[in-house]
Design a protein around this motif. Structure first.
Motif, mmCIF file in Angstrom:
data_model
loop_
_atom_site.group_PDB
_atom_site.id
_atom_site.type_symbol
_atom_site.label_atom_id
_atom_site.label_comp_id
_atom_site.label_asym_id
_atom_site.label_seq_id
_atom_site.Cartn_x
_atom_site.Cartn_y
_atom_site.Cartn_z
ATOM 1 N N SER A 1 13.381 31.124 -6.122
ATOM 2 C CA SER A 1 11.754 31.029 -6.567
ATOM 3 C C SER A 1 11.504 30.012 -6.088
ATOM 4 C CB SER A 1 12.374 31.140 -8.230
ATOM 5 O OG SER A 1 12.558 30.491 -8.996
ATOM 6 N N VAL A 2 12.072 29.901 -4.752
ATOM 7 C CA VAL A 2 11.833 28.122 -4.122
ATOM 8 C C VAL A 2 10.185 28.489 -3.863
ATOM 9 C CG1 VAL A 2 11.805 26.057 -2.588
ATOM 10 C CG2 VAL A 2 13.804 26.649 -4.272
ATOM 11 N N ASP B 1 20.703 22.353 -7.197
ATOM 12 C CA ASP B 1 19.674 23.315 -7.932
ATOM 13 C C ASP B 1 18.266 23.450 -7.458
ATOM 14 O OD1 ASP B 1 18.617 20.985 -8.135
ATOM 15 O OD2 ASP B 1 18.649 20.819 -10.466
ATOM 16 N N LYS B 2 17.666 24.192 -7.662
ATOM 17 C CA LYS B 2 15.788 24.254 -7.838
ATOM 18 C C LYS B 2 15.281 23.179 -7.323
ATOM 19 C CE LYS B 2 11.919 26.977 -9.351
ATOM 20 N NZ LYS B 2 10.984 28.036 -10.137
ATOM 21 N N LEU B 3 15.417 22.268 -8.284
ATOM 22 C CA LEU B 3 14.500 21.050 -7.756
ATOM 23 C C LEU B 3 14.513 20.331 -6.922
ATOM 24 C CD1 LEU B 3 12.584 19.127 -9.653
ATOM 25 C CD2 LEU B 3 14.333 17.751 -10.635
ATOM 26 N N ALA B 4 16.132 20.425 -6.675
ATOM 27 C CA ALA B 4 16.578 19.572 -5.350
ATOM 28 C C ALA B 4 15.304 20.016 -4.032
ATOM 29 C CB ALA B 4 18.214 19.800 -5.393
ATOM 30 N N PRO C 1 27.417 31.910 -8.656
ATOM 31 C CA PRO C 1 26.962 32.941 -9.480
ATOM 32 C C PRO C 1 25.716 33.518 -9.576
ATOM 33 C CG PRO C 1 27.310 31.525 -10.792
ATOM 34 C CD PRO C 1 27.944 30.525 -9.152
ATOM 35 N N LYS C 2 24.631 32.360 -9.094
ATOM 36 C CA LYS C 2 22.982 32.594 -8.953
ATOM 37 C C LYS C 2 22.296 31.950 -8.815
ATOM 38 C CE LYS C 2 19.344 31.648 -12.427
ATOM 39 N NZ LYS C 2 19.192 31.054 -13.907
ATOM 40 N N ASP C 3 21.497 32.044 -7.994
ATOM 41 C CA ASP C 3 20.946 32.070 -6.195
ATOM 42 C C ASP C 3 19.610 30.702 -6.454
ATOM 43 O OD1 ASP C 3 19.528 31.498 -4.149
ATOM 44 O OD2 ASP C 3 18.671 33.099 -3.771
ATOM 45 N N HIS D 1 13.175 19.294 -1.441
ATOM 46 C CA HIS D 1 12.959 18.840 -0.106
ATOM 47 C C HIS D 1 12.432 19.480 0.652
ATOM 48 C CE1 HIS D 1 14.855 18.911 3.603
ATOM 49 N NE2 HIS D 1 15.158 19.898 3.799
ATOM 50 N N LEU D 2 11.874 20.883 -0.021
ATOM 51 C CA LEU D 2 10.752 21.302 0.715
ATOM 52 C C LEU D 2 9.112 20.224 0.821
ATOM 53 C CD1 LEU D 2 11.204 24.247 2.043
ATOM 54 C CD2 LEU D 2 10.087 25.499 0.306
ATOM 55 N N ASN D 3 9.149 20.141 -0.178
ATOM 56 C CA ASN D 3 7.944 19.379 -0.463
ATOM 57 C C ASN D 3 7.952 18.197 0.179
ATOM 58 O OD1 ASN D 3 6.884 20.871 -2.233
ATOM 59 N ND2 ASN D 3 7.623 19.674 -4.082
#
Length: 453
Positions: A173-174, A126-129, A167-169, A133-135
């Motif tokens: 918004s990362v 998901d977005k949080l993961a 179904p969703k990217d 990871h990017l942080n």
């Protein structure tokens, strides 16, 4: 394409309702389709009836199965991240990359993304993961590498959505972390460049002078042959480049392979270097490699007559020279950035772009050109001189500017006298300035209407 219309079944496990349904997925280990039974946690038994659990399972089946292909394989997020990258993403992108570029991009994708999410299903990311990871990468990787990782991340998941695996990217918004490590912006001065050239022998001095004069890339510099050199027109034509032991008939950009002008004195030094190569070959009776009279011979050859490895030259010559002179850093990239920055006073920015052979002007101004403290101070001093009417440039005559300067000095002297005598009447010197300004305006107004001489 078709839809999966199965309804599955529900059962109670402990205090919760669980739903089950079958789906055909791709086994990442064998790359073959297989049927699996997928469990879905629906909720507490005390909070929903069996019919409500069935309705919730039906929605979960629609969300998880999505589209099914002609071969009966459901395209969904059950495949792992590393499987999708290797089998669905990279095969589409490899055709757009050159061989060396593909090696670098594959390494970055593997090191910064695949290794971190190996074995994790696409549907479980998901977005949080992704943002976490990017942080985490921002703490150990350079700024450019973190930005590249974010770009690859968004491209991979965008492709997963386009191919109906998700179904969703989740990466849409990362954002790139704000606390990124600063990139290297080391630049040298003219004196440091001249001192570096004075320490070198003839070959290395000519080589680096050519590199500094025209801001050549090392792949372009070490790929020059005598057939590229035209002493009459004082120009060199870049026909090929070198990279990791290979000769390539293309350059980094479309403008890399072009004709570049060189100074007349540098052309004479190149002729002298060619004559020295002839004499040395005759004296040592060198049989390895082509002769200096051969147009295919490299201008700056290695011992065996081939081209010099840029990494070897950087470690053997540039790093040693930086240590001897106490320079902060000396690489081909530092030289190229330095020349782009110092050339701001020598020519127009479009000329510098042409010298660097950049496709976009923004690359020249935003990446290579750096602001100098001396230039910023000079600009600030010039602006202050204009504001205080002591500048020597701009519209208006010198007589008019001198008159303004005298008026400013007279007003300043009156303010000092005013502060000494009547400063107690006002709260701050700023009020005194406004009082004098009011007097000057009254005088100008009176002269305009003929009320005073």
């Amino acid at each position: 394409m078709g839809k999966s219309h199965q309804k599955g079944w529900v059962s109670i496990r402990g205090k919760k309702w669980y739903g089950y349904f079958r789906r055909t997925v791709i086994d990442p280990s064998t790359n073959q389709p297989k049927i699996v039974s997928t469990p879905v946690a629906l909720g507490l038994k005390s909070e929903m009836t069996k019919y409500e659990a069935r309705d919730k399972l039906e929605l979960a089946i629609k969300r998880l199965t999505g589209q099914i292909a002609e071969d009966g394989v459901v395209r969904n997020g059950s495949v792992t991240f590393d499987w999708f990258v290797q089998n669905r993403y990279l095969p589409l992108k490899e055709g757009d990359w050159k061989e060396e570029t593909a090696k670098v991009k594959k390494f970055l994708i593997k090191a910064d993304l695949v290794d971190a999410f190996r074995g994790v299903r696409l549907e479980n990311i998901d977005k949080l993961a992704l943002q976490t990871h990017l942080n985490r990468l921002a703490k150990t990787r350079s700024k450019d590498r973190v930005l590249n990782a974010g770009t690859y991340m968004r491209a991979i998941f965008r492709e997963a959505v386009d191919q109906d695996f998700l179904p969703k990217d989740p990466a849409r918004s990362v954002k790139a972390p704000l606390t990124l490590r600063d990139t290297d912006k080391t630049i040298l001065s003219w004196d440091q460049l001249r001192s570096a050239l004075s320490r070198l022998q003839l070959r290395d001095r000519i080589l680096l002078t050519l590199d500094m004069t025209n801001a050549l890339r090392p792949s372009e510099l070490f790929g020059l042959r005598w057939s590229c050199f035209d002493p009459e027109l004082c120009q060199i034509e870049i026909k090929e480049t070198t990279y990791k032991g290979k000769i390539r008939p293309w350059g980094k950009t479309r403008a890399s392979l072009s004709k570049i002008p060189i100074a007349r004195a540098l052309a004479d030094e190149l002729l002298a270097w060619r004559q020295q190569c002839r004499e040395e070959q005759q004296r040592k009776k060198l049989v390895r490699g082509p002769s200096a009279d051969d147009p295919k011979a490299f201008i700056f050859p290695a011992r065996g007559g081939g081209f010099i490895d840029s990494g070897n030259y950087r470690n053997r010559v540039l790093h040693k020279l930086a240590q001897e002179l106490g320079l902060p850093k000396l690489t081909f990239q530092v030289i190229r950035r330095t020349i782009a920055t110092l050339a701001k006073d020598k020519g127009h920015v479009k000329d510098i772009q042409g010298m660097l052979r950049h496709t976009r002007l923004a690359t020249t101004t935003d990446v290579y050109m750096q602001s100098l403290e001396s230039g910023v101070r000079s600009t600030v001093d010039s602006i202050h001189d204009e504001l205080s009417a002591t500048g020597t440039s701009g519209p208006g005559s010198r007589r008019f500017r001198s008159g303004r300067a005298r008026a400013a000095e007279a007003a300043l002297s009156r303010l000092r006298r005013f502060q000494e005598t009547k400063a107690a009447r006002f709260r701050s010197p700023l009020v005194g300035w406004f009082w004098i300004l009011r007097q000057e305006c009254d005088k100008v107004k009176g002269r305009r209407w003929g009320l005073s001489s």
